[in-house]
Design a protein around this motif. Structure first.
Motif, PDB file in Angstrom:
ATOM      1  N   THR A 125     -24.774 103.708  15.627  1.00 24.44           N
ATOM      2  CA  THR A 125     -25.062 102.300  15.910  1.00 24.44           C
ATOM      3  C   THR A 125     -26.543 102.070  15.729  1.00 24.44           C
ATOM      4  OG1 THR A 125     -25.376 102.774  18.243  1.00 24.44           O
ATOM      5  CG2 THR A 125     -23.166 102.111  17.546  1.00 24.44           C
ATOM      6  N   PRO A 126     -26.930 100.870  15.256  1.00 21.26           N
ATOM      7  CA  PRO A 126     -28.347 100.602  15.045  1.00 21.26           C
ATOM      8  C   PRO A 126     -29.075 100.546  16.384  1.00 21.26           C
ATOM      9  CG  PRO A 126     -27.050  98.637  14.589  1.00 21.26           C
ATOM     10  CD  PRO A 126     -26.095  99.752  14.877  1.00 21.26           C
TER      11      PRO A 126
ATOM     12  N   PRO B  46     -31.986  96.248  10.226  1.00 22.16           N
ATOM     13  CA  PRO B  46     -30.708  96.440   9.530  1.00 22.16           C
ATOM     14  C   PRO B  46     -30.922  96.984   8.119  1.00 22.16           C
ATOM     15  CG  PRO B  46     -30.867  94.232  10.450  1.00 22.16           C
ATOM     16  CD  PRO B  46     -32.183  94.877  10.653  1.00 22.16           C
ATOM     17  N   PHE B  47     -29.874  97.543   7.553  1.00 23.95           N
ATOM     18  CA  PHE B  47     -29.949  98.170   6.236  1.00 23.95           C
ATOM     19  C   PHE B  47     -30.448  97.202   5.175  1.00 23.95           C
ATOM     20  CE2 PHE B  47     -27.945  98.993   2.126  1.00 23.95           C
ATOM     21  CZ  PHE B  47     -28.552 100.212   1.828  1.00 23.95           C
ATOM     22  N   TRP B  48     -29.929  95.976   5.167  1.00 24.46           N
ATOM     23  CA  TRP B  48     -30.303  95.036   4.113  1.00 24.46           C
ATOM     24  C   TRP B  48     -31.782  94.680   4.197  1.00 24.46           C
ATOM     25  CZ3 TRP B  48     -32.234  90.208   5.095  1.00 24.46           C
ATOM     26  CH2 TRP B  48     -32.065  89.704   6.377  1.00 24.46           C
TER      27      TRP B  48
END
Length: 169
Positions: free
Chosen positions: A3-4, A10-12
């Protein structure tokens, strides 16, 4: 699956950051490759992309303002205009940046077919957020009598008095 964490983007966001850092290198490589093929015409092509970007930005801003005014005059929500204007402006800005990769992205963004695709994508994202409770829509429209309809000086309002307001001296 992890989980972040609270401090990690976030990845994006991380991907966008990495692409932004690599973009100047990519642009220089592409410009050198194009220079080897067409020579001095590379400078003409870059200048033409810059000029096209200026034209796109001017037309997008003036056109969007005109379309929004007409939508307001027809008393309809300017949904299409609000969705299309930022995309055209971003496309124009990408054309202003010297380089062929950003210019290609800018041209893709200003194509009419891509506007409808991005408009549907934006509607889906906003619709999903509204369904999840992230967006609250408040309707501030009010009915007015015809005598005040075209008077910009008239502002309709409703005064709501609470018990605390009545107690204040």
């Amino acid at each position: 699956m992890s989980t972040p964490t609270a401090g990690r983007a976030p990845f994006w966001v991380r991907l966008l950051f990495a692409v932004t850092l690599c973009m100047p290198i990519i642009e220089v490589v592409v410009i050198v490759l194009v220079w080897q093929v067409i020579g001095w015409w590379t400078l003409v092509a870059l200048a033409a992309c810059f000029c096209l970007g200026l034209v796109v930005i001017k037309r997008a801003s003036v056109g969007a303002a005109r379309e929004m005014r007409s939508a307001m005059a027809e008393r309809r929500p300017p949904a299409r205009e609000v969705a299309d204007a930022p995309q055209a402006l971003v496309g124009g800005v990408l054309l202003l940046i010297p380089g062929f990769v950003t210019s290609l992205l800018g041209i893709i963004l200003i194509l009419p077919g891509m506007r409808s695709v991005s408009r549907r994508l934006m509607q889906a994202v906003v619709g999903r957020r509204m369904a999840a409770g992230g967006v609250h829509v408040v309707d501030y429209t009010a009915t007015r009598t015809d005598s005040f309809r075209n008077d910009p000086e008239v502002i309709e309002a409703e005064i709501i008095e609470t018990d605390e307001d009545r107690k204040k001296p």
